[in-house]
Design an enzyme around this catalytic site. Structure first.
Site, PDB file in Angstrom:
ATOM      1  N   ASP A   1      60.324 -66.979  53.525  1.00 28.14           N
ATOM      2  CA  ASP A   1      59.757 -67.091  52.255  1.00 28.14           C
ATOM      3  C   ASP A   1      59.069 -68.156  51.884  1.00 28.14           C
ATOM      4  O   ASP A   1      57.795 -68.437  51.340  1.00 28.14           O
ATOM      5  CB  ASP A   1      60.478 -66.638  51.247  1.00 28.14           C
ATOM      6  CG  ASP A   1      61.209 -65.091  51.340  1.00 28.14           C
ATOM      7  OD1 ASP A   1      61.047 -64.531  52.120  1.00 28.14           O
ATOM      8  OD2 ASP A   1      61.730 -64.568  50.254  1.00 28.14           O
TER       9      ASP A   1
ATOM     10  N   SER B   1      61.769 -66.871  44.181  1.00 33.30           N
ATOM     11  CA  SER B   1      62.418 -68.076  44.269  1.00 33.30           C
ATOM     12  C   SER B   1      61.945 -69.242  45.109  1.00 33.30           C
ATOM     13  O   SER B   1      61.725 -70.424  44.837  1.00 33.30           O
ATOM     14  CB  SER B   1      63.942 -68.212  44.670  1.00 33.30           C
ATOM     15  OG  SER B   1      63.967 -67.604  45.941  1.00 33.30           O
TER      16      SER B   1
END
Length: 394
Positions: free
Chosen positions: A207, A148
């Site tokens: 991330d 994502s």
């Protein structure tokens, strides 16, 4: 407005060391993974619609430009310091996506992230551009590999470039793509983080930071620091395809800690020492000239292999192992290779360290055996380049 066609890509991420210990304020190390999400934007000045195509999750949606323009937030927007959507704005995005706040599936969240970034970044433009946005990924969703974040980072880079918010081709070119200046990368990262917030609610920012800047980072107690001169390491990435719940695994470690604090505390301290040693080794491998590096490689790779083995044993002691991960370790050890879980554990993914002198036939045999176990296997590298723009479609 920028070129009629823009192609960008962003890498995924792996946790090298420090899983679960990071929850207790210890250091962890994460690195970019050279499995990437690619976004191709094709602008159509004569069209009146915008299409998003996500073939990996079987999603294709089209909106009228006028409807997207009507949903844009009002007021002066700071495109270099994005803010999360208001409740009213988020409700408008849900209407465009055809979802509601109860929709938390991958497809709905991917739509929301796109609509938020598209309408927000175009909030100061007189017209919203029509065109087609096609995103494809080498990263399996839901495997803890930052899929994502790579999607959000690619969207941010493509949309900001399309609108000339960031200057294109200002950074270095490593032969595979062109990166942006540090200042512009920070803008991309800020937008990618807001997209991640829509998808995950309260992400750490790890991330999207790895996906934006590439290389490797250390993180501890909310502080993220980039490692300098990190070597790119070849690995096998193994997806056991065993589903697991990160929430359940984290709670399980907490329960064990509460029952046995005097035992678990030293394990967490050891995991942090492993992360610190890994940080020094990675920078040592990446910081030497080639002629010197050849003399230090063997020692450093031996240390990394020891760290992999010890870390896997300690994570098993925390209760986050799984028979599928034991199977990966058994197969790889038979061929003299070293593996550990990456991420939450309980199944999910493992990484296998490949020394530079690992024979190709050994790699092929290991891949075949792991696939025969029902696992997905990729031969890739860590420490890859962050978000990049490409002159040719990928």
């Amino acid at each position: 407005m920028s070129d009629p066609e823009i192609v960008v890509s962003a890498p995924g991420k792996v946790i090298l060391f420090g899983e679960h210990a990071v929850v207790y304020g210890r250091k962890a190390i994460a690195a970019s993974l050279d499995l990437r999400t690619h976004l191709k934007i094709h602008l159509s000045p004569d069209s009146t619609s915008v299409t998003l195509e996500l073939p990996d999750i079987h999603l294709s949606r089209t909106w009228q430009v006028a409807d997207l323009a009507a949903a844009r937030p009002t007021g002066d927007a700071d495109l270099k310091n994005p803010s999360p959507p208001s409740e009213q704005y988020l409700a408008a995005l849900h209407r465009l996506a055809g979802t509601d706040t109860d929709h938390t599936d991958t497809r709905s969240l991917a739509l929301l992230a796109f609509l938020y970034m598209y309408t927000s970044i175009h909030s100061t433009a007189r017209t919203c551009p029509a065109g087609r946005f096609h995103a494809s990924s080498q990263l399996p969703p839901g495997a803890g590999l930052g899929s994502s974040a790579a999607y959000c980072t690619a969207l941010a880079a493509g949309l900001l470039t399309m609108c000339d918010v960031i200057t294109r081709h200002e950074g270095k070119n490593d032969g595979t793509g062109t990166t942006w200046s540090k200042e512009n990368l920070e803008v991309i990262n800020a937008w990618a983080f807001q997209g991640e917030r829509l998808i995950h609610g309260n992400p750490s920012g790890i991330d999207n930071s790895v996906s934006t800047f590439g290389g490797a980072i250390s993180f501890k107690s909310g502080e993220i620091s980039a490692l300098k001169s990190v070597a790119q390491l070849k690995i096998l990435l193994v997806n056991t395809k065993v589903p697991r719940s990160t929430k359940v695994l984290v709670q399980g470690v907490k329960d064990r800690y509460n029952r046995l604090p005097a035992i678990i505390e030293p394990i967490l301290n050891s995991l942090e020492e492993i992360s610190g040693t890994c940080e020094r080794v990675l920078q040592d491998l990446g910081g030497h000239p080639v002629e010197i590096q050849e003399n230090t490689q063997e020692k450093n790779y031996h240390v990394l292999e020891e760290l992999v083995d010890i870390c896997q044993s300690l994570l098993n002691a925390l209760g986050v192992g799984h028979p599928s991960l034991d199977q990966v370790s058994s197969v790889t050890a038979k061929h003299g290779l070293h593996s550990k879980l990456t991420g939450a554990g309980g199944g999910g993914c493992a990484l296998v360290l490949l020394r530079p002198d690992t024979a190709p036939e050994v790699v092929d045999n290991v891949k075949t055996e792991l696939k025969d176990c029902g696992f997905d296997v990729w031969e890739t590298s860590i420490g890859a380049t962050g978000v990049s723009q490409h002159s040719q479609p990928k």
